[in-house]
Motif scaffolding. Structure first.
Motif, PDB file in Angstrom:
ATOM      1  N   LYS A 263       3.125 -38.466 -12.964  1.00  0.00           N
ATOM      2  CA  LYS A 263       1.692 -38.372 -12.969  1.00  0.00           C
ATOM      3  C   LYS A 263       0.844 -37.578 -12.049  1.00  0.00           C
ATOM      4  O   LYS A 263      -0.351 -37.071 -11.934  1.00  0.00           O
ATOM      5  CB  LYS A 263       1.037 -39.599 -12.854  1.00  0.00           C
ATOM      6  CG  LYS A 263       1.126 -40.738 -14.303  1.00  0.00           C
ATOM      7  CD  LYS A 263       0.365 -41.926 -14.064  1.00  0.00           C
ATOM      8  CE  LYS A 263      -1.193 -41.445 -13.795  1.00  0.00           C
ATOM      9  NZ  LYS A 263      -2.065 -42.131 -14.790  1.00  0.00           N
TER      10      LYS A 263
ATOM     11  N   ARG B  40       0.454 -38.659  -9.214  1.00  0.00           N
ATOM     12  CA  ARG B  40      -0.636 -39.800  -8.788  1.00  0.00           C
ATOM     13  C   ARG B  40      -0.658 -39.947  -7.317  1.00  0.00           C
ATOM     14  O   ARG B  40       0.421 -40.214  -6.758  1.00  0.00           O
ATOM     15  CB  ARG B  40      -0.254 -40.949  -9.581  1.00  0.00           C
ATOM     16  CG  ARG B  40      -1.507 -42.117  -9.154  1.00  0.00           C
ATOM     17  CD  ARG B  40      -0.758 -43.362 -10.075  1.00  0.00           C
ATOM     18  NE  ARG B  40      -1.605 -44.561  -9.733  1.00  0.00           N
ATOM     19  CZ  ARG B  40      -2.517 -45.203 -10.696  1.00  0.00           C
ATOM     20  NH1 ARG B  40      -2.918 -44.641 -11.709  1.00  0.00           N
ATOM     21  NH2 ARG B  40      -3.005 -46.349 -10.469  1.00  0.00           N
TER      22      ARG B  40
ATOM     23  N   ASN C 182      -1.352 -40.604 -18.609  1.00  0.00           N
ATOM     24  CA  ASN C 182      -2.161 -39.048 -18.335  1.00  0.00           C
ATOM     25  C   ASN C 182      -1.627 -38.666 -16.908  1.00  0.00           C
ATOM     26  O   ASN C 182      -1.271 -39.380 -15.881  1.00  0.00           O
ATOM     27  CB  ASN C 182      -3.605 -39.170 -18.689  1.00  0.00           C
ATOM     28  CG  ASN C 182      -4.064 -40.417 -17.509  1.00  0.00           C
ATOM     29  OD1 ASN C 182      -4.248 -41.580 -18.144  1.00  0.00           O
ATOM     30  ND2 ASN C 182      -4.601 -39.915 -16.237  1.00  0.00           N
ATOM     31  N   MET C 183      -2.083 -37.510 -16.891  1.00  0.00           N
ATOM     32  CA  MET C 183      -1.721 -36.845 -15.265  1.00  0.00           C
ATOM     33  C   MET C 183      -2.981 -37.274 -14.691  1.00  0.00           C
ATOM     34  O   MET C 183      -4.060 -37.404 -14.925  1.00  0.00           O
ATOM     35  CB  MET C 183      -1.901 -35.293 -15.729  1.00  0.00           C
ATOM     36  CG  MET C 183      -0.959 -34.579 -16.221  1.00  0.00           C
ATOM     37  SD  MET C 183       0.999 -34.994 -15.659  1.00  0.00           S
ATOM     38  CE  MET C 183       0.956 -34.062 -14.309  1.00  0.00           C
TER      39      MET C 183
ATOM     40  N   GLU D  81       0.038 -34.550 -22.783  1.00  0.00           N
ATOM     41  CA  GLU D  81      -0.239 -34.633 -21.453  1.00  0.00           C
ATOM     42  C   GLU D  81       1.048 -34.622 -20.658  1.00  0.00           C
ATOM     43  O   GLU D  81       1.136 -33.986 -19.578  1.00  0.00           O
ATOM     44  CB  GLU D  81      -0.849 -36.094 -21.191  1.00  0.00           C
ATOM     45  CG  GLU D  81      -2.338 -36.360 -21.422  1.00  0.00           C
ATOM     46  CD  GLU D  81      -2.961 -35.538 -20.247  1.00  0.00           C
ATOM     47  OE1 GLU D  81      -2.831 -35.976 -19.073  1.00  0.00           O
ATOM     48  OE2 GLU D  81      -4.046 -34.812 -20.393  1.00  0.00           O
ATOM     49  N   LEU D  82       2.264 -35.315 -21.148  1.00  0.00           N
ATOM     50  CA  LEU D  82       3.150 -35.713 -20.198  1.00  0.00           C
ATOM     51  C   LEU D  82       4.571 -34.996 -20.943  1.00  0.00           C
ATOM     52  O   LEU D  82       5.880 -35.501 -20.927  1.00  0.00           O
ATOM     53  CB  LEU D  82       3.483 -37.290 -20.168  1.00  0.00           C
ATOM     54  CG  LEU D  82       2.406 -37.768 -19.361  1.00  0.00           C
ATOM     55  CD1 LEU D  82       2.738 -39.320 -19.474  1.00  0.00           C
ATOM     56  CD2 LEU D  82       2.251 -37.222 -18.208  1.00  0.00           C
TER      57      LEU D  82
END
Ligand code: TXA
Ligand code: MG
Length: 333
Positions: A48, A50, A137-138, A153-154
Motif C-alpha cells: 500500500k 502506507r 487501496n494505495m 488499485e493493486l
C-alpha cells in the motif's frame, strides 16, 4: 497480475502461508494478513506504500477471541458489541503484548473489528487467525468497493483478490476510542454518533468534520488529505453556472475553457445510498475527461457526517462560481 478468485480455500491458504490477500468486507475491500505474523503484516504496508505510523485494524471472528489480544474490556464495549457487531464498527482498546507493534504502530492500544461479511467471516473461522486489514487501496487513495476496483488499485501488488460482489455499506467502519472515560468517535462511519449515544444512553465525543489542523491529529487516519482521486475534487460553495438535469448523476460542462465533472450526490434518496455509491462515483469521475471534479456536501447529521468527512478529506479545496468567473480556494491543511 492480480487474479480475481472465488475460492475461499485459496484465501485461507495464502493467509496461513504468511501472504497478503485482498478480500471483501461489508464496508470496503480489505488487504488482509495474519496479524500475529510480522513479516506478513509488513507486506501490507509495502504493497500500500502506507507509512508505518498508521496502525491497522485487527479483524476477529467472535468476542471470545478478543480476550487474547485486549487487556481491558470497558463496559461500553459490551453494549456496543451487542448492538452493532458483527458489523461496521471498530473499537480502540488497550492491547496485550502478543499483538505485534507493527500492527499498532507502537501504540499501547489496538483497533478491533468483527466484520459481518459472510466470506470474510468464513476466512476468519477457517484460518483461526486474527487478520490485520486496511482498505485495499494505495495509501491516500479512495477505498475500493468492488473486486475490479481493487484490481485497478493493486494489480501488481497482490496475487489474489477474493470476489464478494459490491460492498453493501460502501464506506469504512466507524472508529470509536473506548480507552478514555468518555468514548470518542475518531472516524465517522456507517454507525452514527447518534446510534452509539442511544445505546450507551449518554453523550459521547467525536472528531469535528474539519480535521485540518495537523497538531490535533489523534488517530493517524485523521490526516486531512485522504481518499483522494487523482483529479482535484472541489466542494461546491455556490450555484453551478449551468442547469442540472435532475436525472443525471454526472454533469460534464466547460466554463471559461476549464472542464468540470459535477457529481450529483443529491440524486440519492438517503445517506445510505450516498455512502454506498460515493467512492465508486469518485473513481468514475476521475476517469472522465475534465480538469476538476465538483461535489456538494451532504447535510451534516447522522450518516451525512461520515459522507462529509470523506468528501472533505478527498478534496483539494472549494469552488465558487460567479457570473463570469470562478474561484478555487485550496484547503487549509
Ligand atoms: O471498514 C473498515 O474499517 C476497513 C475494512 C477493511 O475493515 N478498514 C479500514 O482500515 O478502513 P484502514 O487501515 O484504512 O483505517 C483504519 C483506521 C485508520 O484511521 C487508523 O489510523 C485507525 O483506524 N486506527 C487503527 N488502529 C488504531 C489505534 N490503535 N488507535 C487509533 N486509531 C487507530
Ligand atoms: Mg483506508
Amino acid at each position: 497480475m492480480a487474479k480475481i478468485i472465488q475460492d475461499i480455500n485459496i484465501a485461507v491458504k495464502e493467509i496461513l502461508n504468511g501472504n497478503i490477500i485482498a478480500l471483501p468486507t461489508e464496508t470496503v475491500y480489505g488487504l488482509a494478513a495474519d496479524a500475529l505474523n510480522r513479516d506478513a503484516v509488513m507486506k501490507i504496508f509495502k504493497a500500500k506504500k502506507r507509512p508505518s505510523f498508521n496502525p491497522l485494524i485487527v479483524h476477529l471472528y467472535e468476542i471470545g477471541e478478543m480476550k487474547k489480544y485486549v487487556s481491558e474490556i470497558p463496559p461500553a464495549f459490551i453494549k456496543l458489541y451487542k448492538a452493532f457487531s458483527p458489523g461496521p464498527i471498530t473499537f480502540i482498546m488497550k492491547k496485550r503484548n502478543n499483538i505485534p507493534d507493527i500492527v499498532t504502530a507502537g501504540l499501547d492500544t489496538v483497533a478491533v473489528r468483527f466484520p459481518s461479511h459472510p466470506i470474510f467471516r468464513e476466512i476468519l473461522r477457517l484460518s483461526k487467525r486474527p487478520l490485520a486489514a486496511p482498505s485495499a487501496n494505495m495509501f491516500g487513495r479512495i477505498s475500493p468497493t468492488t473486486a475490479d476496483e481493487v484490481k485497478k488499485e493493486l494489480n501488481d501488488k497482490v496475487k489474489f483478490i477474493l470476489d464478494g460482489g459490491k460492498c453493501s455499506v460502501g464506506i469504512e467502519s466507524t472508529v470509536v476510542d473506548l480507552t478514555k472515560n468518555t468514548p470518542k468517535v475518531l472516524r465517522h462511519g456507517f454507525i452514527t454518533v447518534e446510534q452509539i449515544e442511544k445505546i450507551l444512553k449518554r453523550k459521547i465525543e467525536s472528531v469535528g468534520i474539519k480535521t485540518s489542523d495537523k497538531n490535533k491529529i489523534i488517530s493517524p487516519g485523521m490526516l486531512a488529505s485522504h481518499y483522494s482521486p487523482v483529479k482535484p475534487l472541489l466542494i461546491l460553495r455556490s450555484k453551478l453556472p449551468v442547469n442540472i438535469n435532475n436525472n443525471d448523476i454526472f454533469l460534464s460542462f466547460k466554463f471559461h475553457d476549464t472542464g468540470f465533472t459535477f457529481i450529483n450526490l443529491k440524486l440519492f434518496a438517503g445517506f445510505k445510498e450516498m455512502a454506498f455509491n460515493m467512492f465508486s462515483l469518485l473513481r468514475k469521475a476521475d476517469e472522465m475527461r475534465s480538469d476538476f471534479i465538483i461535489i456538494q456536501k451532504a447535510f451534516n447529521r447522522g450518516l451525512g457526517c461520515a459522507v462529509n468527512e470523506r468528501l472533505l478529506k478527498a478534496s483539494y479545496g472549494e469552488i465558487y462560481f460567479g457570473e463570469n468567473n470562478y474561484k478555487i480556494i485550496k484547503k487549509n491543511i
